[in-house]
Design a protein around this motif. Structure first.
Motif, PDB file in Angstrom:
ATOM      1  N   ASP A 105      28.154  46.439  40.542  1.00 31.85           N
ATOM      2  CA  ASP A 105      26.889  46.404  39.806  1.00 31.85           C
ATOM      3  C   ASP A 105      27.094  46.736  38.326  1.00 31.85           C
ATOM      4  OD1 ASP A 105      24.182  46.104  39.346  1.00 31.85           O
ATOM      5  OD2 ASP A 105      23.722  48.185  39.852  1.00 31.85           O
ATOM      6  N   PRO A 106      27.894  45.945  37.611  1.00 34.41           N
ATOM      7  CA  PRO A 106      28.191  46.252  36.204  1.00 34.41           C
ATOM      8  C   PRO A 106      27.011  45.946  35.292  1.00 34.41           C
ATOM      9  CG  PRO A 106      29.105  44.124  36.778  1.00 34.41           C
ATOM     10  CD  PRO A 106      28.524  44.685  38.058  1.00 34.41           C
ATOM     11  N   ASP A 107      27.043  46.543  34.116  1.00 36.68           N
ATOM     12  CA  ASP A 107      26.037  46.229  33.103  1.00 36.68           C
ATOM     13  C   ASP A 107      26.320  44.859  32.471  1.00 36.68           C
ATOM     14  OD1 ASP A 107      24.798  48.738  33.389  1.00 36.68           O
ATOM     15  OD2 ASP A 107      26.295  49.647  32.060  1.00 36.68           O
ATOM     16  N   HIS A 108      27.603  44.482  32.450  1.00 39.78           N
ATOM     17  CA  HIS A 108      27.993  43.235  31.792  1.00 39.78           C
ATOM     18  C   HIS A 108      29.291  42.741  32.423  1.00 39.78           C
ATOM     19  CE1 HIS A 108      27.016  40.923  27.988  1.00 39.78           C
ATOM     20  NE2 HIS A 108      28.130  40.319  28.392  1.00 39.78           N
ATOM     21  N   ILE A 109      29.438  41.438  32.560  1.00 41.40           N
ATOM     22  CA  ILE A 109      30.670  40.827  33.053  1.00 41.40           C
ATOM     23  C   ILE A 109      31.312  40.054  31.912  1.00 41.40           C
ATOM     24  CG2 ILE A 109      31.695  39.177  34.671  1.00 41.40           C
ATOM     25  CD1 ILE A 109      29.381  39.777  36.574  1.00 41.40           C
ATOM     26  N   VAL A 110      32.618  40.230  31.743  1.00 41.34           N
ATOM     27  CA  VAL A 110      33.367  39.488  30.736  1.00 41.34           C
ATOM     28  C   VAL A 110      34.430  38.658  31.445  1.00 41.34           C
ATOM     29  CG1 VAL A 110      34.870  39.625  28.718  1.00 41.34           C
ATOM     30  CG2 VAL A 110      32.979  41.233  28.970  1.00 41.34           C
ATOM     31  N   VAL A 155      32.536  36.680  41.134  1.00 45.04           N
ATOM     32  CA  VAL A 155      31.364  37.180  40.418  1.00 45.04           C
ATOM     33  C   VAL A 155      30.394  37.855  41.396  1.00 45.04           C
ATOM     34  CG1 VAL A 155      29.295  36.518  39.136  1.00 45.04           C
ATOM     35  CG2 VAL A 155      31.518  35.565  38.488  1.00 45.04           C
ATOM     36  N   ASN A 156      30.114  37.199  42.500  1.00 39.80           N
ATOM     37  CA  ASN A 156      29.172  37.761  43.471  1.00 39.80           C
ATOM     38  C   ASN A 156      29.691  39.062  44.077  1.00 39.80           C
ATOM     39  OD1 ASN A 156      27.094  35.810  43.300  1.00 39.80           O
ATOM     40  ND2 ASN A 156      28.277  34.387  44.549  1.00 39.80           N
ATOM     41  N   GLU A 157      31.000  39.116  44.354  1.00 41.02           N
ATOM     42  CA  GLU A 157      31.574  40.333  44.918  1.00 41.02           C
ATOM     43  C   GLU A 157      31.496  41.497  43.935  1.00 41.02           C
ATOM     44  OE1 GLU A 157      35.771  42.035  46.816  1.00 41.02           O
ATOM     45  OE2 GLU A 157      35.576  39.908  46.297  1.00 41.02           O
ATOM     46  N   ILE A 158      31.766  41.211  42.665  1.00 48.96           N
ATOM     47  CA  ILE A 158      31.703  42.261  41.640  1.00 48.96           C
ATOM     48  C   ILE A 158      30.284  42.805  41.515  1.00 48.96           C
ATOM     49  CG2 ILE A 158      31.694  42.550  39.123  1.00 48.96           C
ATOM     50  CD1 ILE A 158      34.336  41.101  39.036  1.00 48.96           C
ATOM     51  N   ILE A 159      29.303  41.918  41.532  1.00 48.97           N
ATOM     52  CA  ILE A 159      27.917  42.366  41.414  1.00 48.97           C
ATOM     53  C   ILE A 159      27.527  43.212  42.630  1.00 48.97           C
ATOM     54  CG2 ILE A 159      25.520  41.577  41.419  1.00 48.97           C
ATOM     55  CD1 ILE A 159      26.416  39.243  39.675  1.00 48.97           C
ATOM     56  N   LEU A 180      25.129  30.313  39.911  1.00 44.54           N
ATOM     57  CA  LEU A 180      25.093  31.767  39.984  1.00 44.54           C
ATOM     58  C   LEU A 180      23.730  32.278  39.514  1.00 44.54           C
ATOM     59  CD1 LEU A 180      28.681  32.465  38.614  1.00 44.54           C
ATOM     60  CD2 LEU A 180      27.857  33.015  40.914  1.00 44.54           C
ATOM     61  N   PRO A 181      22.730  32.231  40.380  1.00 44.36           N
ATOM     62  CA  PRO A 181      21.376  32.604  39.975  1.00 44.36           C
ATOM     63  C   PRO A 181      21.219  34.086  39.648  1.00 44.36           C
ATOM     64  CG  PRO A 181      21.489  32.232  42.350  1.00 44.36           C
ATOM     65  CD  PRO A 181      22.795  31.780  41.784  1.00 44.36           C
ATOM     66  N   ASN A 182      22.185  34.921  40.073  1.00 46.47           N
ATOM     67  CA  ASN A 182      22.062  36.362  39.805  1.00 46.47           C
ATOM     68  C   ASN A 182      22.722  36.788  38.508  1.00 46.47           C
ATOM     69  OD1 ASN A 182      24.543  35.755  40.845  1.00 46.47           O
ATOM     70  ND2 ASN A 182      24.655  37.518  42.226  1.00 46.47           N
ATOM     71  N   VAL A 183      23.257  35.837  37.734  1.00 45.97           N
ATOM     72  CA  VAL A 183      23.799  36.147  36.407  1.00 45.97           C
ATOM     73  C   VAL A 183      23.199  35.189  35.392  1.00 45.97           C
ATOM     74  CG1 VAL A 183      25.977  36.914  37.430  1.00 45.97           C
ATOM     75  CG2 VAL A 183      25.808  34.601  36.509  1.00 45.97           C
ATOM     76  N   ARG A 184      23.342  35.553  34.134  1.00 46.50           N
ATOM     77  CA  ARG A 184      22.942  34.637  33.055  1.00 46.50           C
ATOM     78  C   ARG A 184      24.071  34.593  32.030  1.00 46.50           C
ATOM     79  NH1 ARG A 184      21.748  37.426  28.538  1.00 46.50           N
ATOM     80  NH2 ARG A 184      21.071  39.605  28.737  1.00 46.50           N
ATOM     81  N   ASN A 231      39.384  52.202  32.229  1.00 40.22           N
ATOM     82  CA  ASN A 231      38.233  52.491  33.078  1.00 40.22           C
ATOM     83  C   ASN A 231      37.376  51.236  33.199  1.00 40.22           C
ATOM     84  OD1 ASN A 231      36.338  53.817  34.599  1.00 40.22           O
ATOM     85  ND2 ASN A 231      35.249  54.647  32.832  1.00 40.22           N
ATOM     86  N   VAL A 232      37.880  50.286  33.996  1.00 43.57           N
ATOM     87  CA  VAL A 232      37.201  49.002  34.073  1.00 43.57           C
ATOM     88  C   VAL A 232      37.488  48.376  35.428  1.00 43.57           C
ATOM     89  CG1 VAL A 232      39.168  47.782  33.048  1.00 43.57           C
ATOM     90  CG2 VAL A 232      36.887  46.767  32.883  1.00 43.57           C
ATOM     91  N   GLU A 233      36.499  47.708  35.974  1.00 45.67           N
ATOM     92  CA  GLU A 233      36.691  46.982  37.227  1.00 45.67           C
ATOM     93  C   GLU A 233      37.214  45.591  36.903  1.00 45.67           C
ATOM     94  OE1 GLU A 233      36.370  48.148  40.186  1.00 45.67           O
ATOM     95  OE2 GLU A 233      35.520  50.091  39.640  1.00 45.67           O
ATOM     96  N   MET A 234      38.203  45.128  37.688  1.00 40.94           N
ATOM     97  CA  MET A 234      38.830  43.847  37.385  1.00 40.94           C
ATOM     98  C   MET A 234      38.962  42.982  38.625  1.00 40.94           C
ATOM     99  SD  MET A 234      41.924  44.776  34.820  1.00 40.94           S
ATOM    100  CE  MET A 234      42.397  43.054  34.897  1.00 40.94           C
ATOM    101  N   ALA A 235      38.888  41.691  38.416  1.00 38.95           N
ATOM    102  CA  ALA A 235      39.276  40.706  39.426  1.00 38.95           C
ATOM    103  C   ALA A 235      40.191  39.718  38.720  1.00 38.95           C
ATOM    104  CB  ALA A 235      38.047  39.987  39.987  1.00 38.95           C
ATOM    105  N   ASP A 236      41.323  39.420  39.327  1.00 39.69           N
ATOM    106  CA  ASP A 236      42.313  38.547  38.699  1.00 39.69           C
ATOM    107  C   ASP A 236      42.270  37.178  39.356  1.00 39.69           C
ATOM    108  OD1 ASP A 236      44.479  37.392  37.491  1.00 39.69           O
ATOM    109  OD2 ASP A 236      45.975  38.503  38.650  1.00 39.69           O
TER     110      ASP A 236
END
Length: 295
Positions: free
Chosen positions: A85-90, A77-81, A110-114, A54-59
């Motif tokens: 809209d995940p709580d965390h990106i790994v 990264v931008n497309e995933i957000i 990437l100003p929309n992530v930290r 149960n996870v969203e993925m980009a390869d």
């Protein structure tokens, strides 16, 4: 003010246990996590291992995320957000990636992530067998906020202490967590809130490893394949992974530094990736011996 999405980079040498750690994270973390994977090799074995969770993925296949895929990484990264809209990106990097450029890219582009933290996995058994720390591995260790010393059950206490001292000499700031099969308290991986400012890297990436892949619809004799696996280290293969079909079913095959194992796995057929230094020169020899195991 929009809240920036935290992003954790998981890096480490080939076969250190990055995908195993990802599987543990997926099984134990309740937050919505999006995963980006960058693999070394033509077939995305790691992505197929994770699929179905149960996870969203980009390869991000086909290269080193620290260099050739920087632009694609930003877009992913931008497309995933925007869509998930995940709580965390790994981000799981390939074992030959140098994470300093990736950390800089996250910081600057990437100003929309930290960047929450860089987690580096180290294979304790491989450190004993191959004690020399190459350039890429050194970069991975130095970049870490947390070092996970994995497979500690395969080495002695004195060897473990020596490895920990070596890691500390290369990175005196990172905490070192000891674990087996990537089973670490995930609360120690997230919420690091990295404070270091990443300087622009000036390295020229020169991959130390190359790979080739193999697919087949055949069924293989298990004993023959096990004997084949025992010969891979002598054929300059450092890492091999994928799926192999035996009469009793399909198994996930993992080989690193002369050690290998099987795990029952639902997959459609045999797909294998072989990685090593100048391993393509031995491709015909390796595949010739593998084909002898077809039933």
């Amino acid at each position: 003010m929009q809240t920036r999405t935290p992003i954790t980079v998981i890096t480490g040498p080939l076969g250190s246990g990055k995908t195993t750690l990802l599987r543990h994270i997926i099984d134990t973390v309740s937050r919505k996590i999006a995963i980006l994977m960058n693999e070394f090799g033509e077939i995305s074995i790691d992505a197929k291992i994770i699929q179905g969770k149960n996870v969203e993925m980009a390869d991000l296949g086909g290269g080193c995320v620290c260099c050739s895929l920087v632009g694609e990484f930003e877009a992913a990264v931008n497309e995933i957000i925007d869509t998930v809209d995940p709580d965390h990106i790994v981000v799981e990097t390939t074992g030959v990636a140098e994470p300093d450029a990736l950390a800089f890219d996250i910081q600057e582009s990437l100003p929309n992530v930290r960047l929450d933290g860089v987690v580096t996995l180290i294979d304790a058994d491989a450190m004993v067998k191959y004690p020399s720390v190459g350039h890429t591995m050194r970069m991975q260790i130095e970049a870490a906020d947390t070092l996970i010393l994995n497979k500690v059950d395969l080495v002695s206490e004195s060897e473990l202490n020596a490895i920990a001292q070596k890691l500390h000499s290369l990175n005196a700031v990172a905490s070192i967590l000891h674990t087996q099969r990537g089973k670490v308290d995930t609360d120690l991986l997230f919420g690091i809130t990295r404070e270091r400012v990443e300087a622009q890297p000036h390295h020229v990436h020169q991959p130390e490893f190359e790979s080739f892949s193999y697919t087949s619809s055949a069924t293989f004799d298990r004993q023959c394949f096990e004997e084949f696996a025992d010969t891979l280290a002598g054929a300059d293969v450092y890492r091999a992974k994928g799926f192999i079909r035996f009469p009793e079913g399909i198994y996930l095959f993992n080989f690193v530094a002369g050690r290998w194992d099987f795990e029952p796995f639902e997959q459609e057929g045999t797909e294998l990736v072989f990685i090593g230094k100048q391993v393509s020169q031995r491709k015909e020899e390796i595949l010739g011996r593998l084909n002898l195991c077809e039933q």
